[in-house]
Structure formats: structure tokens, C-alpha cells
Design a protein around this motif. Structure first.
Motif, PDB file in Angstrom:
ATOM      1  N   ASP A 286      47.294 -40.035  35.915  1.00 38.91           N
ATOM      2  CA  ASP A 286      45.836 -39.876  36.104  1.00 38.91           C
ATOM      3  C   ASP A 286      45.177 -40.323  35.125  1.00 38.91           C
ATOM      4  OD1 ASP A 286      46.423 -38.798  38.517  1.00 38.91           O
ATOM      5  OD2 ASP A 286      46.127 -36.831  37.913  1.00 38.91           O
ATOM      6  N   ASN A 287      45.693 -40.360  33.857  1.00 36.96           N
ATOM      7  CA  ASN A 287      44.789 -40.916  32.312  1.00 36.96           C
ATOM      8  C   ASN A 287      44.656 -42.305  32.098  1.00 36.96           C
ATOM      9  OD1 ASN A 287      47.509 -40.960  31.819  1.00 36.96           O
ATOM     10  ND2 ASN A 287      47.290 -40.186  29.654  1.00 36.96           N
ATOM     11  N   VAL A 288      45.067 -43.133  33.203  1.00 34.10           N
ATOM     12  CA  VAL A 288      45.037 -44.366  33.268  1.00 34.10           C
ATOM     13  C   VAL A 288      43.659 -45.188  33.678  1.00 34.10           C
ATOM     14  CG1 VAL A 288      46.073 -46.647  33.820  1.00 34.10           C
ATOM     15  CG2 VAL A 288      47.469 -44.665  33.213  1.00 34.10           C
ATOM     16  N   VAL A 289      43.015 -46.017  33.030  1.00 34.90           N
ATOM     17  CA  VAL A 289      41.603 -46.734  33.575  1.00 34.90           C
ATOM     18  C   VAL A 289      41.920 -48.079  33.332  1.00 34.90           C
ATOM     19  CG1 VAL A 289      40.502 -46.245  31.098  1.00 34.90           C
ATOM     20  CG2 VAL A 289      39.187 -46.841  33.071  1.00 34.90           C
ATOM     21  N   PHE A 290      41.557 -49.010  34.128  1.00 31.36           N
ATOM     22  CA  PHE A 290      41.987 -50.388  34.401  1.00 31.36           C
ATOM     23  C   PHE A 290      40.514 -51.155  34.219  1.00 31.36           C
ATOM     24  CE2 PHE A 290      45.230 -48.260  36.982  1.00 31.36           C
ATOM     25  CZ  PHE A 290      46.005 -48.969  36.654  1.00 31.36           C
ATOM     26  N   TYR A 291      40.571 -52.252  33.542  1.00 32.90           N
ATOM     27  CA  TYR A 291      39.613 -53.305  33.415  1.00 32.90           C
ATOM     28  C   TYR A 291      40.159 -54.603  33.296  1.00 32.90           C
ATOM     29  CZ  TYR A 291      40.549 -53.749  28.352  1.00 32.90           C
ATOM     30  OH  TYR A 291      41.036 -54.220  27.094  1.00 32.90           O
ATOM     31  N   ASP A 292      39.038 -55.538  33.749  1.00 35.41           N
ATOM     32  CA  ASP A 292      39.202 -56.904  33.741  1.00 35.41           C
ATOM     33  C   ASP A 292      38.019 -57.870  33.509  1.00 35.41           C
ATOM     34  OD1 ASP A 292      42.083 -57.464  33.838  1.00 35.41           O
ATOM     35  OD2 ASP A 292      42.357 -56.680  35.882  1.00 35.41           O
ATOM     36  N   TYR A 293      38.111 -59.084  33.440  1.00 31.34           N
ATOM     37  CA  TYR A 293      37.127 -59.945  33.682  1.00 31.34           C
ATOM     38  C   TYR A 293      37.518 -60.861  35.066  1.00 31.34           C
ATOM     39  CZ  TYR A 293      35.690 -59.297  28.886  1.00 31.34           C
ATOM     40  OH  TYR A 293      35.199 -58.808  27.582  1.00 31.34           O
ATOM     41  N   THR A 294      36.430 -61.322  35.955  1.00 31.08           N
ATOM     42  CA  THR A 294      36.687 -62.096  36.915  1.00 31.08           C
ATOM     43  C   THR A 294      35.672 -63.140  36.865  1.00 31.08           C
ATOM     44  OG1 THR A 294      37.175 -62.054  39.211  1.00 31.08           O
ATOM     45  CG2 THR A 294      35.428 -60.783  38.423  1.00 31.08           C
ATOM     46  N   LYS A 295      35.782 -64.326  37.696  1.00 27.74           N
ATOM     47  CA  LYS A 295      34.750 -64.895  38.134  1.00 27.74           C
ATOM     48  C   LYS A 295      34.470 -64.762  39.728  1.00 27.74           C
ATOM     49  CE  LYS A 295      34.973 -68.363  34.439  1.00 27.74           C
ATOM     50  NZ  LYS A 295      35.822 -67.624  33.652  1.00 27.74           N
ATOM     51  N   ASN A 296      34.979 -63.956  40.288  1.00 27.92           N
ATOM     52  CA  ASN A 296      35.018 -63.435  41.619  1.00 27.92           C
ATOM     53  C   ASN A 296      33.775 -62.604  41.795  1.00 27.92           C
ATOM     54  OD1 ASN A 296      35.007 -63.069  44.430  1.00 27.92           O
ATOM     55  ND2 ASN A 296      37.329 -62.500  44.331  1.00 27.92           N
ATOM     56  N   HIS A 297      32.682 -63.003  42.488  1.00 22.99           N
ATOM     57  CA  HIS A 297      31.603 -61.700  42.439  1.00 22.99           C
ATOM     58  C   HIS A 297      31.783 -60.691  43.246  1.00 22.99           C
ATOM     59  CE1 HIS A 297      30.621 -64.150  45.987  1.00 22.99           C
ATOM     60  NE2 HIS A 297      29.970 -62.960  46.489  1.00 22.99           N
ATOM     61  N   LYS A 298      32.802 -60.934  44.331  1.00 20.43           N
ATOM     62  CA  LYS A 298      33.256 -59.886  45.046  1.00 20.43           C
ATOM     63  C   LYS A 298      34.113 -58.969  44.441  1.00 20.43           C
ATOM     64  CE  LYS A 298      33.060 -62.762  49.449  1.00 20.43           C
ATOM     65  NZ  LYS A 298      33.750 -63.320  50.556  1.00 20.43           N
TER      66      LYS A 298
ATOM     67  N   ARG B 154      44.771 -53.587  31.044  1.00 30.66           N
ATOM     68  CA  ARG B 154      44.292 -54.974  31.632  1.00 30.66           C
ATOM     69  C   ARG B 154      45.229 -55.782  32.014  1.00 30.66           C
ATOM     70  NH1 ARG B 154      40.744 -59.185  27.709  1.00 30.66           N
ATOM     71  NH2 ARG B 154      40.470 -60.936  29.307  1.00 30.66           N
ATOM     72  N   LEU B 155      45.199 -55.905  33.576  1.00 28.54           N
ATOM     73  CA  LEU B 155      46.322 -56.754  33.899  1.00 28.54           C
ATOM     74  C   LEU B 155      45.999 -58.458  34.193  1.00 28.54           C
ATOM     75  CD1 LEU B 155      47.782 -54.140  36.648  1.00 28.54           C
ATOM     76  CD2 LEU B 155      48.604 -54.776  34.000  1.00 28.54           C
ATOM     77  N   ASN B 156      44.756 -58.516  33.966  1.00 22.63           N
ATOM     78  CA  ASN B 156      44.427 -59.994  34.031  1.00 22.63           C
ATOM     79  C   ASN B 156      43.979 -60.519  32.730  1.00 22.63           C
ATOM     80  OD1 ASN B 156      44.891 -61.082  36.853  1.00 22.63           O
ATOM     81  ND2 ASN B 156      44.094 -59.133  37.247  1.00 22.63           N
ATOM     82  N   GLY B 157      44.858 -60.487  31.555  1.00 22.99           N
ATOM     83  CA  GLY B 157      44.490 -60.859  30.242  1.00 22.99           C
ATOM     84  C   GLY B 157      44.035 -62.376  30.220  1.00 22.99           C
ATOM     85  N   THR B 158      44.746 -63.167  31.040  1.00 24.80           N
ATOM     86  CA  THR B 158      44.673 -64.711  31.146  1.00 24.80           C
ATOM     87  C   THR B 158      44.868 -65.089  32.483  1.00 24.80           C
ATOM     88  OG1 THR B 158      46.734 -64.717  30.195  1.00 24.80           O
ATOM     89  CG2 THR B 158      45.044 -65.248  28.692  1.00 24.80           C
ATOM     90  N   SER B 159      44.620 -64.314  33.520  1.00 21.02           N
ATOM     91  CA  SER B 159      44.692 -64.733  34.905  1.00 21.02           C
ATOM     92  C   SER B 159      43.724 -64.015  35.681  1.00 21.02           C
ATOM     93  CB  SER B 159      46.258 -64.117  35.294  1.00 21.02           C
ATOM     94  OG  SER B 159      46.238 -62.814  35.179  1.00 21.02           O
ATOM     95  N   ASP B 160      43.722 -63.956  37.227  1.00 24.03           N
ATOM     96  CA  ASP B 160      42.717 -63.410  38.053  1.00 24.03           C
ATOM     97  C   ASP B 160      43.449 -63.245  39.241  1.00 24.03           C
ATOM     98  OD1 ASP B 160      40.579 -61.974  39.016  1.00 24.03           O
ATOM     99  OD2 ASP B 160      39.141 -63.671  39.123  1.00 24.03           O
ATOM    100  N   GLN B 161      44.242 -62.036  39.290  1.00 24.82           N
ATOM    101  CA  GLN B 161      45.118 -61.865  40.442  1.00 24.82           C
ATOM    102  C   GLN B 161      44.887 -60.355  40.841  1.00 24.82           C
ATOM    103  OE1 GLN B 161      47.423 -63.945  41.991  1.00 24.82           O
ATOM    104  NE2 GLN B 161      46.226 -65.359  41.071  1.00 24.82           N
ATOM    105  N   PRO B 162      44.963 -59.787  42.090  1.00 21.72           N
ATOM    106  CA  PRO B 162      45.012 -58.463  42.567  1.00 21.72           C
ATOM    107  C   PRO B 162      46.031 -57.681  42.250  1.00 21.72           C
ATOM    108  CG  PRO B 162      45.900 -59.985  44.407  1.00 21.72           C
ATOM    109  CD  PRO B 162      45.609 -61.057  43.248  1.00 21.72           C
TER     110      PRO B 162
END
Length: 231
Positions: free
Chosen positions: A122-134, A101-109
């Protein structure tokens, strides 16, 4: 800027240590740093109740560490992302599956740039939260990596939130004024709610259209703006 380690081990966080997968999280400072807004879609009420102040985030040394990392990111993004790639791959080689999770307390690309510029195990999966619906939903990159992004409800996005959840385009997250230790509600406005505090990687294992219910933490416990849902 010389920062030894960017990623925090999920075992150091009360929620992420319950994850089913070994986890690495990047905590940046969610403010405007050297002219760059680290959470460009945050509302004033969201900023006031930000998780940045929850748990260990209340300590000044933790805040300074997050600020230093953010200054590094803003001043030398290429070097920053390269270091991220090195740290992620090192962790991944020690795990069957690694959640990042690269945006623990941010929202960047950050995930987008990382996978564009570097080969990640290959065995890495990414997840995050956002307030950007896109940005919300699940994306699969050309590398084959999946990026699960949960759409967070706030006081100004109820219509887009409902549209996304009704059409099962993503998983949603909503903050409720439920005291620590009390059971999470199981339904809100007709939507299925699961306990999002159970573990941080839960969004990787539940169907689209589900809402992750989160308990108000830190300064959010005093929120009366509408960002926190009072039930």
C-alpha cells in the motif's frame, strides 16, 4: 532470460538521489526492439534528444543492460512483470513510502499491468512522464495506488499541452536550454515554472497546471528542432 535486478536504486542517479522518498526506476531502451516500439508517442526530434544518452546512459554497458531488459520485457512480459512485483514489494517493506518510476526511458503500460495482475504494498506511489495526453494526469486504481503522469511538451503537441495545463488536468514538463548550474526560469508564456531538476519526485508534490522546467541534457543540448525551448 535471467536478469538479476530490473529496478535501479534512485541513489545511483544524480537527480533521483535528491528525492524525498526512496525511489526505484526501471530503465528500458527507448528504441524499437524486436518489433516493439518502446516509446510509441515519441517524435523524431524527441528521439534525437532522448535522455537515454544522458549521464551514465552514455556508457555502452549501460545501453546493453537497458537493451537486455527490454528484450526480456518483449519476449516474456508476464515473467518480467512478476519480477517487477517481487522487487517492488521487497523495497516497499523497507520504506515508509516508496516511489516507483517504471518508464525512466520508455513509455509502456507497465503500471497498469502490474496493478492488474499483482498485489503491491500500500505504501507505493507510481510516477512517470508521457507524450500521450490520454495517459497524463493522476489516476487512482482500485487497489488505492496513485499514478502521477506528467505530460511532456514537444514540437508537435503545443495545443493539447496548453489545453491540459490551462484546465489543470495534469502537470506539464518542458525542456529549456538552460546551462547546468544556472537558475531555472519561473514563468513561460504565463505559466508557472518550477525547477524540475531539483528532484525527480517533485511532480508528486506540486499542483496541477504547473510546468516542470527541465534543463537540456546529453544530445538535447545541441537540439535546434524546436523540441528544446530556447529562451
Amino acid at each position: 532470460m535471467n536478469i538479476k535486478t530490473l529496478l535501479s536504486d534512485g541513489k545511483t542517479n544524480a537527480k533521483t538521489k535528491k528525492n524525498l522518498r526512496p525511489t526505484g526506476i526501471l530503465y528500458l531502451h527507448p528504441s524499437v526492439v524486436e518489433g516493439k516500439d518502446m516509446c510509441p508517442f515519441a517524435t523524431p526530434n524527441c528521439r534525437a534528444a532522448c535522455l537515454n544518452t544522458a549521464g551514465r546512459g552514455a556508457f555502452s554497458n549501460v545501453q546493453q543492460s537497458r537493451l537486455n531488459k527490454t528484450k526480456y520485457y518483449v519476449s516474456d512480459k508476464d515473467a518480467f512483470v512478476y519480477q517487477l512485483a517481487v522487487e517492488i514489494n521487497k523495497k516497499a517493506r523497507k520504506s515508509e513510502t516508496l516511489a516507483i518510476r517504471l518508464n525512466g526511458t520508455s513509455d509502456q503500460p507497465l503500471v497498469e499491468q502490474l496493478l492488474k495482475d499483482y498485489l503491491i504494498e500500500d505504501n507505493v506511489v507510481f510516477y512517470d512522464y508521457t507524450k500521450n495526453h490520454k495517459k497524463a494526469g493522476v489516476r487512482t486504481f482500485l487497489s488505492g495506488h496513485k499514478y502521477h503522469v506528467t505530460y511532456s511538451l514537444h514540437e508537435n503537441n503545443i495545443e493539447s499541452f496548453k489545453y491540459m495545463i490551462d484546465n489543470k488536468l495534469c502537470i506539464g514538463a518542458a525542456v529549456f536550454n538552460i546551462k547546468p548550474g544556472n537558475p531555472m526560469i519561473t514563468e513561460w508564456r504565463g505559466y508557472l515554472v518550477v525547477d524540475g531538476d531539483e528532484r525527480d519526485d517533485l511532480m508528486l508534490d506540486i499542483p496541477m497546471g504547473t510546468i516542470l522546467g527541465l534543463r537540456a541534457k546529453g544530445k538535447a543540448r545541441q537540439d535546434t528542432s524546436g523540441f528544446v525551448i530556447h529562451i
